[in-house]
Design a protein around this motif. Structure first.
Motif, PDB file in Angstrom:
ATOM      1  N   LYS A  14       0.839  -1.196   0.000  1.00  0.00           N
ATOM      2  CA  LYS A  14       0.000   0.000   0.000  1.00  0.00           C
ATOM      3  C   LYS A  14       0.873   1.244   0.000  1.00  0.00           C
ATOM      4  CE  LYS A  14      -3.774  -1.714   2.841  1.00  0.00           C
ATOM      5  NZ  LYS A  14      -4.501  -1.396   4.070  1.00  0.00           N
ATOM      6  N   ASN A  15       0.338   2.334  -0.525  1.00  0.00           N
ATOM      7  CA  ASN A  15       1.024   3.618  -0.493  1.00  0.00           C
ATOM      8  C   ASN A  15       0.862   4.197   0.901  1.00  0.00           C
ATOM      9  OD1 ASN A  15       2.235   6.029  -1.003  1.00  0.00           O
ATOM     10  ND2 ASN A  15       0.829   6.657  -2.636  1.00  0.00           N
ATOM     11  N   ALA A  16       1.974   4.473   1.558  1.00  0.00           N
ATOM     12  CA  ALA A  16       1.936   4.938   2.939  1.00  0.00           C
ATOM     13  C   ALA A  16       1.632   6.430   3.047  1.00  0.00           C
ATOM     14  CB  ALA A  16       3.261   4.634   3.613  1.00  0.00           C
ATOM     15  N   PHE A  17       1.738   7.143   1.965  1.00  0.00           N
ATOM     16  CA  PHE A  17       1.525   8.586   1.993  1.00  0.00           C
ATOM     17  C   PHE A  17       0.101   8.917   1.624  1.00  0.00           C
ATOM     18  CE2 PHE A  17       5.962   7.809   0.917  1.00  0.00           C
ATOM     19  CZ  PHE A  17       6.595   8.497   1.947  1.00  0.00           C
ATOM     20  N   ARG A  18      -0.491   9.829   2.410  1.00  0.00           N
ATOM     21  CA  ARG A  18      -1.878  10.224   2.167  1.00  0.00           C
ATOM     22  C   ARG A  18      -1.970  11.743   2.151  1.00  0.00           C
ATOM     23  NH1 ARG A  18      -5.129   5.916   2.284  1.00  0.00           N
ATOM     24  NH2 ARG A  18      -4.520   4.159   3.575  1.00  0.00           N
ATOM     25  N   VAL A  19      -2.916  12.248   1.387  1.00  0.00           N
ATOM     26  CA  VAL A  19      -3.171  13.679   1.284  1.00  0.00           C
ATOM     27  C   VAL A  19      -4.588  13.911   1.784  1.00  0.00           C
ATOM     28  CG1 VAL A  19      -3.355  15.615  -0.316  1.00  0.00           C
ATOM     29  CG2 VAL A  19      -1.653  13.854  -0.710  1.00  0.00           C
ATOM     30  N   PRO A  20      -4.782  14.968   2.576  1.00  0.00           N
ATOM     31  CA  PRO A  20      -6.148  15.239   3.056  1.00  0.00           C
ATOM     32  C   PRO A  20      -7.107  15.468   1.880  1.00  0.00           C
ATOM     33  CG  PRO A  20      -4.542  16.614   4.203  1.00  0.00           C
ATOM     34  CD  PRO A  20      -3.809  15.907   3.124  1.00  0.00           C
ATOM     35  N   ASP A  21      -8.355  15.144   2.107  1.00  0.00           N
ATOM     36  CA  ASP A  21      -9.359  15.313   1.052  1.00  0.00           C
ATOM     37  C   ASP A  21      -9.502  16.784   0.687  1.00  0.00           C
ATOM     38  OD1 ASP A  21      -9.862  12.623   0.994  1.00  0.00           O
ATOM     39  OD2 ASP A  21     -11.451  12.735   2.522  1.00  0.00           O
ATOM     40  N   TYR A  23      -7.342  18.737  -0.710  1.00  0.00           N
ATOM     41  CA  TYR A  23      -6.131  19.524  -0.494  1.00  0.00           C
ATOM     42  C   TYR A  23      -5.735  20.286  -1.759  1.00  0.00           C
ATOM     43  CZ  TYR A  23      -1.266  20.630   0.547  1.00  0.00           C
ATOM     44  OH  TYR A  23      -0.086  21.280   0.742  1.00  0.00           O
TER      45      TYR A  23
END
Length: 121
Positions: A14-21, A23
């Motif tokens: 899985k991609n460990a990096f997330r961006v807030p909805d 953004y």
């Protein structure tokens, strides 16, 4: 290969990096809001003075005068063509021919062949 498989099992794919909805939708407006207001500069327009108008023309004239002087100084060591005689020209030409022949490293037969071929054309 076994090491890579074990590491992938531990970490996962899985991609460990997330961006807030939302953004990126609001990013531009937030950056623009954080910028300080730009102060408008007041420019006073003045009529250019006579010196400011004439300066480019004077610089150009000085450049051409300088170029003419440089050419005159560089060519002053040569004598005018009227002072040279035809004999001097002939002697100078023969000196060049002899120097060229000495440096060409042609033997007599090669020179004869060259001159004979050039007369035919």
């Amino acid at each position: 290969m076994k090491e890579e498989d074990s590491i992938l099992r531990k970490i996962g794919t899985k991609n460990a990096f997330r961006v807030p909805d939302g953004y990126f939708e609001h990013l531009t407006s937030e950056v623009m809001n954080r910028l300080p207001e730009k102060e408008t500069a007041i420019v006073k327009s003045q009529e250019p003075t006579t010196w400011e108008r004439m300066r480019p023309w004077l610089y150009m004239a000085a450049m051409f005068i300088g170029a003419a002087l440089i050419i005159r100084v560089a060519s002053s060591d040569r004598l005018p063509s009227a002072d040279r005689t035809a004999a001097d020209d002939a002697e100078t030409e023969m000196e060049y021919i002899h120097t060229a022949m000495d440096n060409s490293m042609l033997d007599d037969y090669s020179l004869y062949v060259f001159l004979a071929d050039s007369e035919v054309e």
